[in-house]
Motif scaffolding. Structure first.
Motif, PDB file in Angstrom:
ATOM      1  N   PRO A 164       0.806  -1.228   0.000  1.00  0.00           N
ATOM      2  CA  PRO A 164       0.000   0.000   0.000  1.00  0.00           C
ATOM      3  C   PRO A 164       0.838   1.276   0.000  1.00  0.00           C
ATOM      4  CG  PRO A 164      -0.899  -1.593   1.549  1.00  0.00           C
ATOM      5  CD  PRO A 164       0.422  -2.135   1.109  1.00  0.00           C
ATOM      6  N   VAL A 165       1.948   1.262   0.734  1.00  0.00           N
ATOM      7  CA  VAL A 165       2.829   2.435   0.767  1.00  0.00           C
ATOM      8  C   VAL A 165       3.487   2.644  -0.589  1.00  0.00           C
ATOM      9  CG1 VAL A 165       4.907   3.417   1.803  1.00  0.00           C
ATOM     10  CG2 VAL A 165       3.238   2.231   3.235  1.00  0.00           C
ATOM     11  N   LEU A 166       3.968   1.555  -1.189  1.00  0.00           N
ATOM     12  CA  LEU A 166       4.607   1.653  -2.496  1.00  0.00           C
ATOM     13  C   LEU A 166       3.619   2.163  -3.543  1.00  0.00           C
ATOM     14  CD1 LEU A 166       7.118   1.234  -4.206  1.00  0.00           C
ATOM     15  CD2 LEU A 166       6.474  -1.173  -4.467  1.00  0.00           C
ATOM     16  N   ARG A 167       2.397   1.673  -3.490  1.00  0.00           N
ATOM     17  CA  ARG A 167       1.370   2.148  -4.437  1.00  0.00           C
ATOM     18  C   ARG A 167       1.111   3.644  -4.236  1.00  0.00           C
ATOM     19  NH1 ARG A 167      -1.455  -1.170  -7.689  1.00  0.00           N
ATOM     20  NH2 ARG A 167      -1.595  -3.414  -7.275  1.00  0.00           N
ATOM     21  N   ALA A 168       1.012   4.079  -2.980  1.00  0.00           N
ATOM     22  CA  ALA A 168       0.771   5.497  -2.704  1.00  0.00           C
ATOM     23  C   ALA A 168       1.926   6.350  -3.216  1.00  0.00           C
ATOM     24  CB  ALA A 168       0.576   5.708  -1.201  1.00  0.00           C
ATOM     25  N   ASP A 169       3.163   5.886  -3.009  1.00  0.00           N
ATOM     26  CA  ASP A 169       4.334   6.630  -3.468  1.00  0.00           C
ATOM     27  C   ASP A 169       4.362   6.736  -4.991  1.00  0.00           C
ATOM     28  OD1 ASP A 169       5.117   6.932  -0.866  1.00  0.00           O
ATOM     29  OD2 ASP A 169       6.876   5.621  -1.000  1.00  0.00           O
ATOM     30  N   VAL A 170       4.077   5.621  -5.660  1.00  0.00           N
ATOM     31  CA  VAL A 170       4.107   5.616  -7.120  1.00  0.00           C
ATOM     32  C   VAL A 170       3.012   6.520  -7.677  1.00  0.00           C
ATOM     33  CG1 VAL A 170       3.727   4.160  -9.153  1.00  0.00           C
ATOM     34  CG2 VAL A 170       5.222   3.370  -7.306  1.00  0.00           C
ATOM     35  N   GLU A 171       1.836   6.449  -7.092  1.00  0.00           N
ATOM     36  CA  GLU A 171       0.743   7.332  -7.517  1.00  0.00           C
ATOM     37  C   GLU A 171       1.132   8.800  -7.330  1.00  0.00           C
ATOM     38  OE1 GLU A 171      -3.841   8.426  -6.139  1.00  0.00           O
ATOM     39  OE2 GLU A 171      -2.901   6.572  -5.451  1.00  0.00           O
ATOM     40  N   MET A 172       1.722   9.117  -6.196  1.00  0.00           N
ATOM     41  CA  MET A 172       2.160  10.483  -5.907  1.00  0.00           C
ATOM     42  C   MET A 172       3.175  10.971  -6.940  1.00  0.00           C
ATOM     43  SD  MET A 172       3.591  12.024  -2.288  1.00  0.00           S
ATOM     44  CE  MET A 172       4.629  10.620  -1.914  1.00  0.00           C
ATOM     45  N   HIS A 173       4.112  10.084  -7.293  1.00  0.00           N
ATOM     46  CA  HIS A 173       5.154  10.457  -8.252  1.00  0.00           C
ATOM     47  C   HIS A 173       4.583  10.618  -9.660  1.00  0.00           C
ATOM     48  CE1 HIS A 173       9.613   9.650  -9.548  1.00  0.00           C
ATOM     49  NE2 HIS A 173       9.229  10.902  -9.739  1.00  0.00           N
ATOM     50  N   GLU A 174       3.780   9.661 -10.074  1.00  0.00           N
ATOM     51  CA  GLU A 174       3.272   9.679 -11.444  1.00  0.00           C
ATOM     52  C   GLU A 174       2.273  10.808 -11.681  1.00  0.00           C
ATOM     53  OE1 GLU A 174       3.937   4.958 -12.568  1.00  0.00           O
ATOM     54  OE2 GLU A 174       1.898   5.657 -12.125  1.00  0.00           O
ATOM     55  N   ASN A 175       1.612  11.290 -10.637  1.00  0.00           N
ATOM     56  CA  ASN A 175       0.641  12.378 -10.772  1.00  0.00           C
ATOM     57  C   ASN A 175       1.230  13.749 -10.454  1.00  0.00           C
ATOM     58  OD1 ASN A 175      -1.345  10.531 -11.435  1.00  0.00           O
ATOM     59  ND2 ASN A 175      -2.176  10.393  -9.369  1.00  0.00           N
ATOM     60  N   TYR A 176       2.523  13.793 -10.188  1.00  0.00           N
ATOM     61  CA  TYR A 176       3.142  15.059  -9.760  1.00  0.00           C
ATOM     62  C   TYR A 176       3.137  16.118 -10.852  1.00  0.00           C
ATOM     63  CZ  TYR A 176       6.881  18.402  -8.807  1.00  0.00           C
ATOM     64  OH  TYR A 176       7.602  19.559  -8.649  1.00  0.00           O
ATOM     65  N   LYS A 177       2.739  17.323 -10.438  1.00  0.00           N
ATOM     66  CA  LYS A 177       2.867  18.518 -11.262  1.00  0.00           C
ATOM     67  C   LYS A 177       3.463  19.609 -10.370  1.00  0.00           C
ATOM     68  CE  LYS A 177      -1.225  17.703 -14.174  1.00  0.00           C
ATOM     69  NZ  LYS A 177      -2.544  18.260 -14.590  1.00  0.00           N
ATOM     70  N   PRO A 178       4.487  20.321 -10.837  1.00  0.00           N
ATOM     71  CA  PRO A 178       5.081  21.369 -10.002  1.00  0.00           C
ATOM     72  C   PRO A 178       4.052  22.430  -9.615  1.00  0.00           C
ATOM     73  CG  PRO A 178       6.506  20.872 -11.860  1.00  0.00           C
ATOM     74  CD  PRO A 178       5.216  20.153 -12.102  1.00  0.00           C
ATOM     75  N   ASP A 179       4.231  22.988  -8.429  1.00  0.00           N
ATOM     76  CA  ASP A 179       3.329  24.025  -7.946  1.00  0.00           C
ATOM     77  C   ASP A 179       3.439  25.311  -8.752  1.00  0.00           C
ATOM     78  OD1 ASP A 179       2.370  22.380  -6.004  1.00  0.00           O
ATOM     79  OD2 ASP A 179       3.419  23.329  -4.341  1.00  0.00           O
TER      80      ASP A 179
END
Length: 244
Positions: A164-179
């Motif tokens: 679950p942590v790895l999935r959350a991290d990957v989702e966070m990375h793949e959806n990242y857009k700079p502020d």
């Protein structure tokens, strides 16, 4: 935004502090094993992200901006008395970038450098994705991306805890857009393994657009997870950059 606490552990070295942000699925223990290191290296301050190790019962971050907002004031409280640099690898690189943006606004923090490792520039979107894949395909995709698989993922009981942590991290990375499109004022050093098939030299050089200050690309021997093989090359590069 969720209220997270984050643990910073100091490893006594030279006066410069180096805040180390974990890569996807990683924890602070990865950086705590970086000893003994040469005396010229900075204080290593590993950041523990929620959802892993001693903070495994806490909900993991799912958004890079939320992570940076939560972490920045905690880090500022720890490092307000001396010069500090940020280091992050892969997912950790973009978290460190957003942290740098926030720490630059704090007049009490002496942020001197941002070290980004194993990462294309912050405005490059991820074209290959693992988010949402079934478990076997997800793990195979992550291993292909990183060229590295944590031994614990081979244990069914540990995998159930870590996934679950790895999935959350990957989702966070793949959806990242700079502020913001605004570059930093802080010097950036981009690091890359010479055999990294995930991040090319051109992609690593994209970070030059993320600062109005000095930029340098440093390549070290190894693949995408070169820092898991030995931290000494990395520490040499960081120590050289931090010298007055």
């Amino acid at each position: 935004m969720q209220n997270h606490r984050t643990l910073l552990k100091v490893n006594s070295r030279m006066p410069h502090s180096l805040i180390c942000i974990p890569f996807a699925g990683g924890g602070a223990s990865f950086y705590r094993t970086w000893k003994p290191l040469p005396d010229r290296t900075p204080h290593i301050l590993p950041v523990q992200l929620p959802g892993r190790e001693e903070m495994f019962i806490e909900e993991p971050f799912r958004d890079v901006s939320d992570a940076a907002e939560a972490l920045a004031p905690q880090i500022a409280d720890q490092v307000s008395s001396g010069p500090v640099a940020l280091f992050g690898h892969s997912l950790g690189a973009v978290i460190a970038f957003e942290l740098a943006r926030r720490l630059e606004r704090n007049s009490e923090v002496r942020l001197t450098h941002l070290f980004v490792s194993g990462s294309p520039g912050p405005w490059s979107r991820r074209t290959q994705r693992a988010t949402g894949l079934p478990e076997d395909r997800f793990l195979a995709q992550i291993q292909e991306f990183a060229g590295y698989r944590h031994d614990a993922l081979s244990d069914p009981d540990l995998r159930e805890i870590l996934l679950p942590v790895l999935r959350a991290d990957v989702e966070m990375h793949e959806n990242y857009k700079p502020d913001s499109d605004t570059p930093l004022r802080t010097p950036i050093i981009s690091l890359r393994g010479t055999d990294d098939h995930l991040v090319s030299r051109i992609q690593a050089e994209e970070w030059s657009q993320a600062t109005t200050s000095d930029f340098r690309l440093v390549e070290v021997t190894g693949g995408h997870m070169y820092l898991a093989e030995s931290p000494l090359q990395l520490m040499d590069a960081i120590a050289a950059a931090l010298q007055p």
